[in-house]
Motif scaffolding. Structure first.
Motif, mmCIF file in Angstrom:
data_model
loop_
_atom_site.group_PDB
_atom_site.id
_atom_site.type_symbol
_atom_site.label_atom_id
_atom_site.label_comp_id
_atom_site.label_asym_id
_atom_site.label_seq_id
_atom_site.Cartn_x
_atom_site.Cartn_y
_atom_site.Cartn_z
ATOM 1 N N HIS A 110 0.843 -1.257 0.025
ATOM 2 C CA HIS A 110 0.070 -0.059 0.028
ATOM 3 C C HIS A 110 0.948 1.217 0.083
ATOM 4 C CE1 HIS A 110 -3.589 -2.129 0.257
ATOM 5 N NE2 HIS A 110 -3.594 -2.412 1.512
ATOM 6 N N LEU B 91 1.071 3.949 -2.965
ATOM 7 C CA LEU B 91 0.564 5.450 -2.598
ATOM 8 C C LEU B 91 1.831 6.337 -3.169
ATOM 9 C CD1 LEU B 91 -1.559 7.168 -1.443
ATOM 10 C CD2 LEU B 91 -0.436 6.474 0.760
ATOM 11 N N LEU C 278 1.253 6.638 -6.950
ATOM 12 C CA LEU C 278 0.317 7.607 -7.162
ATOM 13 C C LEU C 278 0.490 9.057 -7.232
ATOM 14 C CD1 LEU C 278 -2.611 5.648 -5.274
ATOM 15 C CD2 LEU C 278 -2.285 5.678 -8.021
ATOM 16 N N LEU C 279 1.229 9.255 -6.009
ATOM 17 C CA LEU C 279 1.699 10.650 -5.573
ATOM 18 C C LEU C 279 2.669 11.028 -6.856
ATOM 19 C CD1 LEU C 279 2.371 10.715 -1.935
ATOM 20 C CD2 LEU C 279 0.475 11.672 -2.923
ATOM 21 N N LEU D 214 -2.959 14.425 -3.673
ATOM 22 C CA LEU D 214 -4.437 13.557 -3.256
ATOM 23 C C LEU D 214 -4.561 14.020 -1.901
ATOM 24 C CD1 LEU D 214 -2.899 10.055 -4.099
ATOM 25 C CD2 LEU D 214 -4.836 11.209 -5.363
ATOM 26 N N ASP E 132 -9.043 10.373 -0.722
ATOM 27 C CA ASP E 132 -8.653 9.977 -2.385
ATOM 28 C C ASP E 132 -7.923 8.814 -2.092
ATOM 29 O OD1 ASP E 132 -9.999 12.115 -3.413
ATOM 30 O OD2 ASP E 132 -8.330 13.485 -3.559
ATOM 31 N N ALA E 133 -6.788 8.956 -1.147
ATOM 32 C CA ALA E 133 -5.948 7.698 -1.139
ATOM 33 C C ALA E 133 -6.462 6.661 -0.517
ATOM 34 C CB ALA E 133 -4.760 8.182 0.020
ATOM 35 N N ARG F 72 -8.468 4.932 -3.441
ATOM 36 C CA ARG F 72 -7.700 4.516 -4.365
ATOM 37 C C ARG F 72 -7.139 3.027 -4.069
ATOM 38 N NH1 ARG F 72 -5.824 7.141 -8.675
ATOM 39 N NH2 ARG F 72 -5.292 4.929 -9.298
ATOM 40 N N ALA G 260 -5.038 5.179 5.592
ATOM 41 C CA ALA G 260 -4.412 6.042 4.566
ATOM 42 C C ALA G 260 -3.698 7.044 5.293
ATOM 43 C CB ALA G 260 -5.520 6.595 3.715
ATOM 44 N N LEU H 136 0.203 7.806 4.699
ATOM 45 C CA LEU H 136 0.778 9.067 4.332
ATOM 46 C C LEU H 136 1.682 9.495 5.423
ATOM 47 C CD1 LEU H 136 -2.440 10.429 2.765
ATOM 48 C CD2 LEU H 136 -0.507 10.151 1.582
ATOM 49 N N TYR I 260 -1.682 16.162 0.041
ATOM 50 C CA TYR I 260 -0.339 15.403 -0.053
ATOM 51 C C TYR I 260 0.043 15.413 -1.433
ATOM 52 C CZ TYR I 260 -1.176 13.996 4.753
ATOM 53 O OH TYR I 260 -1.476 14.183 6.039
#
Length: 293
Positions: free
Chosen positions: A39, A43, A46-47, A53, A57-58, A61, A69, A73, A90
């Motif tokens: 995860h 993540l 994705l960033l 995000l 949102d995180a 996803r 999440a 983060l 983020y």
């Protein structure tokens, strides 16, 4: 952060290339996948690839709860793989940018410096760091914690502003003035004239001090590490809890740092088989840097 820490326990690792599973041109999820690691890495991707995000949102996803999440983060922020903007979203952090130009001998630098950092920490009983300069940042690539109860913890992977960090300042001081101008000419938070005055003094003294500029209650002293050809390619620093920083000990700390930097330079020029024979500054004679008022 000044903290009392325990070294993490090491556990056996099972790599995806284990012979039992064979090799394939298609990447399959490992049999013993660790969901939290997966995860966090997803993540970070994705960033980097999709931009800012929100926590919600995180969570959506990754198909995890908002609280999970948020924890993921927070860990990415701690290790500089993410950072939080003013709008609370983020974004990709400093570690998601290239660390060094291709081909830089980072692994060798870390390997050569490691025994000398450990020896320095053993003598001084304060935590020591090795860092490199990347534009206007320094990145700590190795860190050795001392064993005192009140100590500065492991800083490996941390990214700091170069004009505030002790190691960053000594490396900036050894750049041509025009290069410093290029780096900071558009930086609204840096007084370039004042920075040049400080760098002139650091260049004369041979060391820099960061008195709680990057972290409350932590003071650091840094010197440059030169490559065998004489060019600065890294810096080392001592990180000291501010309550234990004593100016009358500064000369001794600086001399120990300078001697350690000289040992690292010496060993960088040796063939690998001859390295690490002597981590004592006594093998170099006396190495000093000027300490003024």
């Amino acid at each position: 952060m000044v903290r009392a820490t325990l070294a993490p326990l090491s556990t056996p690792r099972q790599g995806p290339g284990n012979w039992k599973y064979g090799f394939s041109g298609v990447k399959n999820k490992p049999v013993y996948a660790i969901d939290s690691v997966d995860h966090a890495l997803h993540l970070a991707q994705l960033l980097q690839q999709e931009g800012p995000l929100r926590v919600t949102d995180a969570a959506e996803r990754l198909s995890v709860s908002v609280s999970t999440a948020h924890r993921l983060l927070a860990m990415l922020v701690y290790r500089d793989f993410a950072q939080q903007a003013q709008d609370r979203r983020y974004t990709a952090g400093p570690m998601m940018r290239p660390a060094l130009p291709p081909g830089a001998p980072l692994a060798m630098l870390r390997q050569v410096a490691a025994p000398h950092l450990r020896a320095l920490t053993g003598r001084i009983r304060e935590s020591a760091n090795l860092m490199i300069l990347v534009d206007t940042e320094v990145r700590i690539i190795a860190s050795v914690e001392c064993e005192q109860v009140l100590r500065v913890g492991d800083r490996a992977g941390v990214v700091l502003k170069a004009h505030q960090a002790s190691g960053g300042k000594v490396l900036l001081a050894l750049l041509p003035s025009r290069r410093v101008d290029e780096l900071y000419q558009e930086a609204d938070d840096v007084d370039l004239r004042r920075l040049h005055r400080e760098l002139d003094l650091i260049r004369e003294r041979g060391f820099a001090i960061n008195d709680q500029l990057t972290e409350p209650r932590v003071t650091a002293i840094g010197v440059a590490v030169r490559s065998p050809d004489g060019h600065p390619n890294a810096a080392i620093s001592l990180s000291v809890p501010a309550v234990r920083f004593q100016r009358d000990r500064l000369t001794g700390w600086v001399n120990e740092l300078a001697a350690t930097a000289a040992l690292i330079k010496r060993d960088l020029s040796k063939p690998a088989v001859h390295r690490q024979e002597n981590s004592s500054p006594a093998s170099l004679g006396k190495v000093t840097a000027r300490v003024g008022s």
